[in-house]
Design a protein around this motif. Structure first.
Motif, PDB file in Angstrom:
ATOM      1  N   PRO A   8      -4.401  13.098  -6.124  1.00  0.00           N
ATOM      2  CA  PRO A   8      -5.788  12.670  -6.266  1.00  0.00           C
ATOM      3  C   PRO A   8      -6.042  11.466  -5.368  1.00  0.00           C
ATOM      4  CG  PRO A   8      -4.506  11.838  -8.106  1.00  0.00           C
ATOM      5  CD  PRO A   8      -3.547  12.599  -7.213  1.00  0.00           C
ATOM      6  N   GLU A  12      -7.969   6.364   0.161  1.00  0.00           N
ATOM      7  CA  GLU A  12      -6.530   6.238   0.432  1.00  0.00           C
ATOM      8  C   GLU A  12      -6.226   6.559   1.893  1.00  0.00           C
ATOM      9  OE1 GLU A  12      -4.715   4.882  -1.708  1.00  0.00           O
ATOM     10  OE2 GLU A  12      -5.385   5.407  -3.734  1.00  0.00           O
ATOM     11  N   ASP A  37     -12.506  12.625  -4.010  1.00  0.00           N
ATOM     12  CA  ASP A  37     -13.845  12.492  -4.585  1.00  0.00           C
ATOM     13  C   ASP A  37     -14.820  11.864  -3.585  1.00  0.00           C
ATOM     14  OD1 ASP A  37     -12.998  13.699  -6.845  1.00  0.00           O
ATOM     15  OD2 ASP A  37     -13.078  11.958  -8.148  1.00  0.00           O
ATOM     16  N   LYS A  65     -17.026  10.422  -7.403  1.00  0.00           N
ATOM     17  CA  LYS A  65     -15.848   9.888  -8.097  1.00  0.00           C
ATOM     18  C   LYS A  65     -15.952  10.225  -9.578  1.00  0.00           C
ATOM     19  CE  LYS A  65     -13.027   5.693  -8.434  1.00  0.00           C
ATOM     20  NZ  LYS A  65     -12.489   6.079  -9.729  1.00  0.00           N
ATOM     21  N   GLY A  67     -13.032  10.446 -11.836  1.00  0.00           N
ATOM     22  CA  GLY A  67     -11.898  10.064 -12.687  1.00  0.00           C
ATOM     23  C   GLY A  67     -10.645  10.876 -12.432  1.00  0.00           C
ATOM     24  N   ALA A  92      -1.497   8.591  -4.712  1.00  0.00           N
ATOM     25  CA  ALA A  92      -1.535   8.587  -3.246  1.00  0.00           C
ATOM     26  C   ALA A  92      -1.163   7.239  -2.656  1.00  0.00           C
ATOM     27  CB  ALA A  92      -2.936   8.971  -2.771  1.00  0.00           C
ATOM     28  N   ASP A  93      -1.023   6.208  -3.481  1.00  0.00           N
ATOM     29  CA  ASP A  93      -0.908   4.835  -2.948  1.00  0.00           C
ATOM     30  C   ASP A  93       0.526   4.423  -2.607  1.00  0.00           C
ATOM     31  OD1 ASP A  93       0.034   4.695  -5.517  1.00  0.00           O
ATOM     32  OD2 ASP A  93      -1.338   3.129  -6.187  1.00  0.00           O
ATOM     33  N   ARG A 207       1.131  -0.955  -4.857  1.00  0.00           N
ATOM     34  CA  ARG A 207       0.481  -0.492  -3.627  1.00  0.00           C
ATOM     35  C   ARG A 207       0.386  -1.623  -2.607  1.00  0.00           C
ATOM     36  NH1 ARG A 207      -4.212   2.139  -3.121  1.00  0.00           N
ATOM     37  NH2 ARG A 207      -4.712   2.880  -5.203  1.00  0.00           N
ATOM     38  N   SER A 212      -6.742  -1.093  -5.987  1.00  0.00           N
ATOM     39  CA  SER A 212      -6.436  -0.493  -7.274  1.00  0.00           C
ATOM     40  C   SER A 212      -7.727  -0.063  -7.966  1.00  0.00           C
ATOM     41  CB  SER A 212      -5.716  -1.517  -8.144  1.00  0.00           C
ATOM     42  OG  SER A 212      -5.603  -1.014  -9.452  1.00  0.00           O
ATOM     43  N   LYS A 213      -7.657   1.073  -8.666  1.00  0.00           N
ATOM     44  CA  LYS A 213      -8.831   1.517  -9.432  1.00  0.00           C
ATOM     45  C   LYS A 213      -8.647   1.229 -10.923  1.00  0.00           C
ATOM     46  CE  LYS A 213      -9.085   3.547  -5.521  1.00  0.00           C
ATOM     47  NZ  LYS A 213      -7.940   3.878  -4.661  1.00  0.00           N
TER      48      LYS A 213
HETATM   49  N1  LIG Z   1      -9.907  12.059  -6.936  1.00  0.00           N
HETATM   50  C1  LIG Z   1      -9.830  10.875  -7.567  1.00  0.00           C
HETATM   51  N2  LIG Z   1      -8.721  10.117  -7.417  1.00  0.00           N
HETATM   52  C2  LIG Z   1      -8.672   8.930  -8.064  1.00  0.00           C
HETATM   53  C3  LIG Z   1      -9.715   8.459  -8.896  1.00  0.00           C
HETATM   54  N3  LIG Z   1      -9.340   7.247  -9.411  1.00  0.00           N
HETATM   55  C4  LIG Z   1      -8.125   6.984  -8.899  1.00  0.00           C
HETATM   56  N4  LIG Z   1      -7.723   7.982  -8.080  1.00  0.00           N
HETATM   57  C5  LIG Z   1      -6.436   8.112  -7.364  1.00  0.00           C
HETATM   58  O1  LIG Z   1      -5.446   8.119  -8.376  1.00  0.00           O
HETATM   59  C6  LIG Z   1      -4.278   7.451  -7.955  1.00  0.00           C
HETATM   60  C7  LIG Z   1      -3.978   6.267  -8.884  1.00  0.00           C
HETATM   61  O2  LIG Z   1      -4.986   5.288  -8.720  1.00  0.00           O
HETATM   62  P1  LIG Z   1      -4.691   3.722  -8.520  1.00  0.00           P
HETATM   63  O3  LIG Z   1      -5.878   3.020  -8.009  1.00  0.00           O
HETATM   64  O4  LIG Z   1      -3.442   3.567  -7.747  1.00  0.00           O
HETATM   65  O5  LIG Z   1      -4.558   3.318  -9.990  1.00  0.00           O
HETATM   66  P2  LIG Z   1      -3.279   2.880 -10.720  1.00  0.00           P
HETATM   67  O6  LIG Z   1      -2.077   3.453 -10.052  1.00  0.00           O
HETATM   68  O7  LIG Z   1      -3.534   3.188 -12.155  1.00  0.00           O
HETATM   69  O8  LIG Z   1      -3.362   1.323 -10.521  1.00  0.00           O
HETATM   70  P3  LIG Z   1      -2.445   0.413  -9.574  1.00  0.00           P
HETATM   71  O9  LIG Z   1      -1.119   0.394 -10.229  1.00  0.00           O
HETATM   72  O10 LIG Z   1      -3.132  -0.900  -9.594  1.00  0.00           O
HETATM   73  O11 LIG Z   1      -2.389   1.019  -8.216  1.00  0.00           O
HETATM   74  C8  LIG Z   1      -4.536   7.052  -6.522  1.00  0.00           C
HETATM   75  O12 LIG Z   1      -4.044   8.048  -5.680  1.00  0.00           O
HETATM   76  C9  LIG Z   1      -6.056   6.967  -6.463  1.00  0.00           C
HETATM   77  O13 LIG Z   1      -6.555   7.148  -5.159  1.00  0.00           O
HETATM   78  C10 LIG Z   1     -10.881   9.304  -9.049  1.00  0.00           C
HETATM   79  O14 LIG Z   1     -11.835   8.992  -9.745  1.00  0.00           O
HETATM   80  N5  LIG Z   1     -10.874  10.483  -8.376  1.00  0.00           N
END
Ligand SMILES: Nc1nc2c(ncn2[C@@H]2O[C@H](COP(=O)(O)OP(=O)(O)OP(=O)(O)O)[C@@H](O)[C@H]2O)c(=O)[nH]1
Ligand SMILES: [Mg+2]
Length: 244
Positions: A8, A12, A37, A65, A67, A92-93, A207, A212-213
């Motif tokens: 997802p 990225e 997204d 976007k 989720g 993906a990060d 990352r 971060s999301k």
């Molecule tokens: N398609 C899609 N991908 C998402 C969405 N939110 C997050 N991602 C992807 O999901 C993966 C995890 O998101 P991160 O932002 O790394 O969130 P996290 O790993 O929980 O948080 P960190 O540890 O801070 O990186 C990444 O590849 C994001 O690009 C979304 O709403 N839609």
């Protein structure tokens, strides 16, 4: 196809090429599905270009976007429709090192319904997270496992592989969570329904590129889910069952 690795993405563009190249390298008979997204940074365009260059890559573009859980739901649906026997989740990060993929896929091939890449089993590690983030993740996991009776050390991990049959009976359409609470929700359903889980040690790295999301809302959603489901378990039998 040995497995479908679902990636997802939202913004990225600095990570996706390194990641997909590594995935295709370590799993020569797998395919990659990027579920994007409509990232404003052009992630989907780059992924489409890589698909043309490298092969074994598909891109599922969604209009907005929506989720993480719904991205995996759509990605897994695509995989089931295309006959994937194993469905893999990876961020993906570059937090999840693709070199662990063969072990995860192999664990499912040897009979596990779910193989989790775990930071909290011997051999597992976290690199780059500040103390607060480590503490939250460790105790969040202890809370979830304790409340839900899961013999799992890393139920929030988003690096995992499912048997296709398990994805079918887990019924992702009825999930209640969108953030990483959905990892816990899936794990809980699988355990309650009689599925088998193996944890494989991984090194998780924070990352380096992109944002971060993760938000307070996602953490609260996960804690609330755990509490609600734990109470519900006392009164209600399991609704999802592994077919025998
Ligand atoms: N398609 C899609 N991908 C998402 C969405 N939110 C997050 N991602 C992807 O999901 C993966 C995890 O998101 P991160 O932002 O790394 O969130 P996290 O790993 O929980 O948080 P960190 O540890 O801070 O990186 C990444 O590849 C994001 O690009 C979304 O709403 N839609
Ligand atoms: Mg991340």
């Amino acid at each position: 196809m040995r497995a479908l690795v679902v990636v997802p993405t939202f913004n990225e563009v600095d990570n996706i090429e390194t990641l997909v190249r590594q995935i295709l390298d370590v799993l020569p008979d797998a395919r990659v599905l990027v579920v994007d997204d409509s990232s404003p940074d052009g992630t989907a365009e780059l992924a489409t270009k890589l698909a043309g260059e490298l092969g074994r890559i598909d891109v599922l573009s969604r209009p907005a976007k929506s989720g993480l859980a719904s991205a995996y739901r759509d990605g897994f649906d695509w995989g089931l429709g295309h006959g994937a026997p194993i469905l893999v989740q990876i961020d993906a990060d570059l937090s999840h090192d693709p070199s662990a993929l063969p072990a995860l896929v192999s664990a499912v091939e040897h009979g596990a319904d779910l193989a989790i890449g775990s930071r909290y089993v011997p051999g597992g590690r976290i690199s780059g997270w500040p103390f607060r983030r480590r503490w939250l993740s460790r105790w969040g996991n202890r809370y979830a496992a304790g409340m839900l009776g899961l013999a799992v050390n890393d139920a929030t991990s988003g690096f995992r592989a499912y048997a296709a049959a398990a994805v079918r009976w887990l019924d992702m359409d009825s999930l209640h969570t969108e953030g990483y609470g959905f990892q816990v929700e899936m794990t809980h359903r699988l355990v309650r329904g009689g599925g088998s889980i193996v944890e494989i040690p991984i090194t998780f790295s924070d990352r380096e590129h992109g944002e971060s999301k993760l938000s307070g809302g996602i953490v609260r959603e996960a804690l609330w889910l755990v509490t609600r489901v734990a109470v519900r378990d006392v009164f209600r039998p399991a609704r999802w069952r592994r077919p025998s």
